[in-house]
Design an enzyme around this catalytic site. Structure first.
Site, short mmCIF file in Angstrom:
data_model
loop_
_atom_site.label_atom_id
_atom_site.label_comp_id
_atom_site.label_asym_id
_atom_site.label_seq_id
_atom_site.Cartn_x
_atom_site.Cartn_y
_atom_site.Cartn_z
N GLY A 83 44.21 43.75 35.84
CA GLY A 83 43.74 44.15 37.22
C GLY A 83 43.63 43.09 38.22
N ARG A 147 49.63 45.49 33.28
CA ARG A 147 48.98 45.36 31.92
C ARG A 147 49.65 45.27 30.71
NH1 ARG A 147 43.63 45.23 32.87
NH2 ARG A 147 43.04 46.48 34.68
N ASP A 176 41.49 39.90 27.68
CA ASP A 176 42.69 40.45 26.75
C ASP A 176 43.96 39.59 27.17
OD1 ASP A 176 41.49 42.75 25.52
OD2 ASP A 176 41.75 43.94 27.09
N LYS A 202 40.35 35.15 35.11
CA LYS A 202 40.42 36.03 36.47
C LYS A 202 39.67 37.38 35.81
CE LYS A 202 42.47 39.33 35.88
NZ LYS A 202 43.27 40.56 35.52
N THR A 203 38.90 37.94 36.46
CA THR A 203 38.58 39.35 36.34
C THR A 203 37.34 39.57 37.28
OG1 THR A 203 37.77 41.17 35.16
CG2 THR A 203 37.20 39.16 34.23
N ILE A 204 37.46 40.56 38.09
CA ILE A 204 36.14 40.96 39.07
C ILE A 204 34.89 41.42 38.19
CG2 ILE A 204 37.52 41.61 41.10
CD1 ILE A 204 36.56 44.71 40.19
N ASP A 205 35.43 41.61 36.95
CA ASP A 205 34.01 42.27 36.00
C ASP A 205 33.06 41.20 35.78
OD1 ASP A 205 35.56 44.55 36.19
OD2 ASP A 205 36.13 44.66 34.11
N TYR A 243 19.57 62.12 51.08
CA TYR A 243 20.46 62.11 50.11
C TYR A 243 20.00 61.25 48.92
CZ TYR A 243 23.50 64.48 53.32
OH TYR A 243 24.22 65.52 54.30
N MET A 250 32.76 49.09 39.58
CA MET A 250 33.47 48.77 38.44
C MET A 250 33.15 47.68 37.51
SD MET A 250 37.46 48.16 39.60
CE MET A 250 38.91 49.60 39.46
N GLY A 251 33.59 47.46 36.50
CA GLY A 251 33.18 46.67 35.27
C GLY A 251 33.27 47.43 34.05
N ARG A 252 34.28 47.50 33.59
CA ARG A 252 34.40 48.45 32.44
C ARG A 252 33.80 48.42 31.31
NH1 ARG A 252 40.77 47.41 30.90
NH2 ARG A 252 40.69 45.33 31.29
N GLU A 311 30.34 51.14 35.75
CA GLU A 311 31.43 51.90 35.38
C GLU A 311 31.63 52.20 33.71
OE1 GLU A 311 36.06 51.33 36.47
OE2 GLU A 311 35.08 49.75 35.32
N TYR A 425 38.52 49.90 43.37
CA TYR A 425 39.76 49.35 43.99
C TYR A 425 39.42 48.66 45.27
CZ TYR A 425 41.50 51.78 39.89
OH TYR A 425 41.77 52.17 38.67
N GLU A 426 38.31 49.35 46.04
CA GLU A 426 37.82 48.53 47.39
C GLU A 426 37.77 46.92 47.37
OE1 GLU A 426 36.66 51.18 45.83
OE2 GLU A 426 36.57 52.90 47.00
P1 FBP Z 1 40.81 42.93 34.35
O1 FBP Z 1 39.91 43.01 33.38
O2 FBP Z 1 42.16 43.36 34.01
O3 FBP Z 1 40.50 42.14 35.42
O4 FBP Z 1 40.56 44.59 35.28
C1 FBP Z 1 39.24 44.74 35.41
C2 FBP Z 1 39.28 46.37 36.28
O5 FBP Z 1 39.04 46.02 37.70
C3 FBP Z 1 38.10 47.07 35.76
O6 FBP Z 1 36.94 46.75 36.57
C4 FBP Z 1 38.50 48.39 35.93
O7 FBP Z 1 38.02 49.34 34.87
C5 FBP Z 1 39.86 48.27 35.66
O8 FBP Z 1 40.38 46.91 35.98
C6 FBP Z 1 40.75 49.40 36.20
O9 FBP Z 1 42.20 49.11 35.75
P2 FBP Z 1 43.53 49.81 36.54
O10 FBP Z 1 43.88 48.83 37.43
O11 FBP Z 1 44.49 49.55 35.42
O12 FBP Z 1 43.25 51.24 37.03
#
Ligand code: FBP
Length: 551
Positions: A83, A147, A176, A202-205, A243, A250-252, A311, A425-426
């Site tokens: 990602g 990926r 990964d 690298k990873t925003i997570d 509301y 995000m953060g899988r 997420e 994605y934002e």
């Molecule tokens: P990476 O671990 O590859 O950096 O990606 C993280 C992530 O942004 C997650 O937060 C999200 O669940 C996933 O990628 C979404 O994947 P895709 O871009 O394939 O929809």
């Protein structure tokens, strides 16, 4: 009409400040080697898989002379994997500048579209002219990402042929992708190739970290972007007061993003997946807890609030975790049969029959949309695509039911009107913050130094990150040191262990101290947009997570 914004033009002029130790280039850096290392778990299994690269010493760079760094011209390949994360282009810029500083004839090529570019030998030469348009910008669009996992013998053979002319390969990726980097490093050694493989975290997570890797790049910028959005929602909520907003972030696999955004905005409810797992909370219990706060607030006339949902929540709920793991195995074991079935409903029927009665009835009890989302293809690394599972909607549906029961019992008289958001994605391609611009540039430059010294099987490590970038400590961490064995695609595999939110760690404790107050009051904070110019207090601040962890 130009196709770059005013900010982009100004931002290109930003000059990242290198750590002092890197600032004199490759020939003025002494390599200090530590003791041999071990993997964090499953040592004998990991050692057996990584016969040639297991146990490498940690590396720390110091000021000094270096005769070992390559003086001959080298050709290095770089690949962006997985990602997107803000700052990827600065990794390439740091790498490029580090290589050119050592020898103008050094060359950098970028593999296109992620690891598949290595397999298919698709690449482009990186030149200053090309790179200058991308310095300090977000996105991975200079060479794109993907990926694909280099896994089969055939893929390894292609990679071998296509890397034959390279001296080094730099893999910019998450856990990964860096696991894949470790496998390529091992393969290259086994095949006697002269290829040095270096990873970049690298990873925003934010889940690729440990004592030496303090944070992965992109986390800082992405959480600042999400926090701006959540902060704005908090203000809207407090203005209209009608509301309940549910924002999935995000953060899988880990809830670091949610926790950080929680600190930055102080909403009413912040769900932390790791806590839910530790307390073995069922979906019903989570719903009860949220409903309890909704009821309490409504008694004060507050039929509004903000909830943050990580997420990856679904995979932390024990019964759902069990279901997902059984589904992973069932989908992997029956992929041929399933590929011949075309409708989702028939696929579901097929899977129901393969699951245990308990899991089958759990799956049947879920809203149809969620059950279908759980069946979606896994990514090439075997992960469920949680970004496609609308957990916030599942929660809202269940909360509605719970509140109407409470209403019938005379325990709730409020109004529950919910709005959902998914912020993912934002935040992944935003213009990197000063921190990420500096950090990524340093990580890339540092990777160049590792490569020029032939230090293969390492992850580029830059730490001491709460201090100004000049004081950052640089070096390399053996990739095998971070590994353990996990079940993927129904098989045991060596993987870099993900760093989850540590429930004994300072950030989580700080959150626990405050959350009851946040629940019933409006303690909202509005962080506003990332600032690139202005007082250092706002332009150079690091994350609250780093502050609490390292402060
Ligand atoms: P990476 O671990 O590859 O950096 O990606 C993280 C992530 O942004 C997650 O937060 C999200 O669940 C996933 O990628 C979404 O994947 P895709 O871009 O394939 O929809």
């Amino acid at each position: 009409m130009t196709n770059v914004s005013e900010l982009q033009i100004e931002r290109r002029k930003f000059k990242p400040v290198l750590p002092e130790v890197l600032s004199k280039g490759a020939f003025n850096i002494e390599i200090k080697k530590g003791k041999p290392t071990k993997s964090i778990a499953d040592q004998s299994k990991i050692k057996a898989i990584f016969k040639n690269t297991y146990g490498l010493p940690e590396i720390v760079f110091a000021k000094g002379k270096n005769q070992a760094a390559s003086k001959k011209a080298v050709r290095v390949g770089v690949v962006l994997s997985g990602g997107q994360a803000p700052g990827g282009h600065n990794v390439i810029a740091g790498l490029f500048d580090g290589l050119k500083q050592a020898n103008k004839k050094n060359e950098l090529v970028g593999f296109l579209g992620g690891p598949s570019g290595i397999v298919e030998n698709k690449y482009k030469l990186i030149t200053e002219e090309l790179l200058s348009k991308y310095r300090n910008t977000g996105g991975f669009d200079l060479i794109k990402s993907g990926r694909t996992k280099i896994e089969t013998d055939e893929q390894f053979l292609c990679a071998k042929n296509n890397c034959e002319k390279l001296d080094a390969l730099i893999v910019v990726g998450g856990d990964d992708s860096n696991t894949n980097a470790a496998l390529i490093a091992e393969f290259a050694k086994k095949e006697n190739m002269d290829l040095c493989v270096v990873g970049v975290p690298k990873t925003i997570d934010g889940d690729l970290k440990n004592s030496r890797i303090e944070t992965s790049f992109g986390f800082d910028t992405a959480t600042k972007i999400y926090a701006e959005l959540v902060g704005n929602i908090c203000r809207d909520v407090n203005s209209a007061q009608k509301y309940w907003h549910f924002a999935r972030l995000m953060g899988r696999s880990a809830s670091h993003i949610t926790l950080e955004v929680g600190f930055k905005t102080q909403p009413n409810i912040v769900l932390i997946g790791e806590e839910i797992l530790a307390k073995k909370l069922t979906l019903a219990k989570i719903v009860d807890n949220i409903a309890d706060i909704i009821v309490k607030r409504s008694k004060d006339g507050k039929n509004f609030g903000v909830v943050l949902v990580p997420e990856g929540l679904i995979e932390f709920i024990p019964e759902m975790k069990e279901l997902i793991s059984a589904l992973n195995d069932t989908l992997a074991d029956n992929s041929d049969a399933l590929s011949k079935i075309h409708s989702v409903e028939e696929k579901k029927e097929f899977v129901f029959n393969k699951l245990s009665p308990k899991l089958s009835s759990l799956m049947k009890s879920l809203p149809a949309g969620i059950a279908s989302q759980l069946m979606l293809d896994r990514d090439p690394h075997g992960n469920v695509q949680v970004s496609l599972i609308e957990t916030e909607k599942l929660l809202i549906e269940m909360i509605h039911k719970k509140l109407s029961e409470l209403k019938k019992q005379g325990k709730y008289a409020g109004k529950f009107s919910a709005i959902t958001h998914f912020f993912g994605y934002e935040g992944r391609c935003g213009i990197p913050s000063n921190f990420d611009a500096n950090y990524c540039y340093a990580l890339g430059y540092n990777a160049a130094i590792l490569a020029l010294n032939g230090l293969t099987g390492y992850l580029s490590s830059v730490r001491n990150l709460t201090k100004p970038s000049k004081q950052w400590i640089c070096g390399g961490i053996p990739l095998t040191m971070m590994m353990n064995v996990e079940r993927r695609h129904g098989k045991d595999k060596p993987v870099i262990q993900k760093a989850l939110v540590d429930l004994k760690g300072k950030p989580f404790k700080e959150f626990v101290k405050n959350r009851d107050k946040w629940a019933l009051t409006e303690s909202y904070i509005f962080p506003g947009p990332i600032q690139y110019f202005g007082p250092s207090e706002v332009t150079d601040m690091t994350t609250k997570t780093l502050k609490y962890e390292r402060g």
